[in-house]
Design an enzyme around this catalytic site. Structure first.
Site, short mmCIF file in Angstrom:
data_model
loop_
_atom_site.label_atom_id
_atom_site.label_comp_id
_atom_site.label_asym_id
_atom_site.label_seq_id
_atom_site.Cartn_x
_atom_site.Cartn_y
_atom_site.Cartn_z
N ASP A 10 -126.46 1.23 14.19
CA ASP A 10 -126.90 0.26 13.17
C ASP A 10 -128.32 0.62 12.74
O ASP A 10 -129.03 1.35 13.42
CB ASP A 10 -126.88 -1.17 13.73
CG ASP A 10 -127.27 -2.20 12.67
OD1 ASP A 10 -126.69 -2.14 11.56
OD2 ASP A 10 -128.17 -3.01 12.91
N SER A 11 -128.72 0.03 11.61
CA SER A 11 -130.09 0.24 11.13
C SER A 11 -131.11 -0.47 12.04
O SER A 11 -132.30 -0.16 11.98
CB SER A 11 -130.22 -0.29 9.71
OG SER A 11 -129.87 -1.66 9.66
N CYS A 73 -123.31 -1.00 10.90
CA CYS A 73 -124.11 -1.34 9.72
C CYS A 73 -123.22 -1.31 8.47
O CYS A 73 -122.64 -0.26 8.14
CB CYS A 73 -125.24 -0.34 9.60
SG CYS A 73 -126.33 -0.66 8.21
N GLU A 150 -133.93 -12.53 10.68
CA GLU A 150 -134.85 -11.82 11.60
C GLU A 150 -136.03 -12.70 11.98
O GLU A 150 -136.60 -12.57 13.06
CB GLU A 150 -135.32 -10.51 10.98
CG GLU A 150 -134.14 -9.58 10.76
CD GLU A 150 -134.39 -8.13 11.10
OE1 GLU A 150 -135.56 -7.73 11.25
OE2 GLU A 150 -133.39 -7.39 11.20
N CYS A 185 -122.40 -8.11 6.17
CA CYS A 185 -123.72 -7.68 6.66
C CYS A 185 -123.83 -8.09 8.12
O CYS A 185 -123.36 -9.18 8.50
CB CYS A 185 -124.82 -8.36 5.84
SG CYS A 185 -126.48 -8.02 6.46
N HIS A 187 -126.14 -9.24 9.85
CA HIS A 187 -126.93 -10.42 10.20
C HIS A 187 -126.22 -11.74 9.93
O HIS A 187 -126.59 -12.78 10.47
CB HIS A 187 -128.24 -10.42 9.41
CG HIS A 187 -129.21 -9.38 9.86
ND1 HIS A 187 -128.88 -8.04 9.93
CD2 HIS A 187 -130.50 -9.47 10.27
CE1 HIS A 187 -129.92 -7.36 10.35
NE2 HIS A 187 -130.92 -8.21 10.57
#
Ligand code: DGL
Length: 265
Positions: A10-11, A73, A150, A185, A187
């Protein structure tokens, strides 16, 4: 029997939502997770740049004995899956096809909305995967959601307000009767409660992390589980401390073994 090792890329920390789903479905495997925290976000970068970063990570995971690669990701999957597959000598599973498959199955009206980063949406990877299954698609970039998650504001009035604005735009006009929403996504699974509250009541939320874990669980690598204690190794390209702190919220458990790695250009 030797345990299989699954590599997850993942990023940054978001892909830990995919690792969480994998751990629930495939507890018999070992995992090695690579989060490119020094170079995130990928969601605002070009396909060339993302492919270049992703291929470097794939080499790293293979050198560390990953027998199957999961591209957690959404942005890297949407922009670079072909290049990743060319660079890999083991099987690769991205998140877009499993997410699209689950959404097509969940939508009775054949009308699906997809939310993701700017880059994922601009690539139209979800659109292609869904239209190939005969489904009508509306795609919507929601770039403010990643930084809000985040920041830890998953339950915050500002996030609720932002999510409401995005979803109002999605479920209006022609797509007011769309009946599935793909969380495209890493997140967004953390926002599932607020998104479920704000989306119209007839909408099924499709979490591409869970759909991907189900596809991986059906693979030969996942089924050859062995004995012994499970190992989870984490690698991050930026601060190990920050990875641990942020990551625990995504993974839902303590993160111990994180090492810093510096991928040479
Ligand atoms: N992991 C990215 C994704 O799923 C979100 C974070 C980023 O932009 O790097 O699209």
């Amino acid at each position: 029997m030797k345990r299989s090792t699954i590599g997850v890329f993942d990023s940054g920390v978001g892909g830990l939502t995919v690792l969480k789903a994998l751990l629930e479905l495939i507890p018999g495997a070992d995992y090695i997770y690579f989060g490119d925290t020094a170079r995130l976000p990928y969601g605002s970068k070009s396909a060339e740049t993302v492919a270049h970063y992703a291929v470097g990570a794939v080499h790293f995971l293979q050198e560390h004995d990953a027998e199957l690669l999961v591209i957690a990701c959404n942005t890297a999957t949407a922009l670079a899956l072909d290049k990743i597959k060319l660079a890999a000598h083991v099987d690769v599973v991205g998140v877009v096809e499993p997410g699209a498959q689950a959404a097509a199955a969940a939508s009775r009206r054949g009308k699906v909305a997809v939310i993701g980063t700017e880059a994922t949406i601009a690539s139209h990877a979800y659109r292609r995967a869904l239209e190939a299954r005969g489904v009508e698609v509306l795609e919507k970039a929601c770039p403010l959601l990643v930084p809000l998650v985040e920041e830890g504001w998953v339950d915050h009035p500002v996030t609720e307000q932002v999510a409401r604005i995005y979803l109002d735009e999605v479920f209006s006009g022609e797509f007011a009767d769309a009946d599935a929403l793909v969380l495209g996504c890493t997140h967004y699974p953390l926002l599932k409660p607020v998104l479920a509250r704000l989306a119209p009541p007839h909408v099924v939320i499709v979490d591409s992390a869970e759909s991907t874990a189900r596809v991986v669980a059906a693979s030969a690598v996942a089924q050859s589980g062995g004995a012994g204690e499970q190992t989870l190794h984490f690698f991050a390209t930026d601060s190990v401390e920050k990875f641990r702190r942020l990551g625990e919220r995504f993974l839902g458990r303590a993160i111990q073994d994180v090492q810093h790695v510096d991928l040479k250009e």
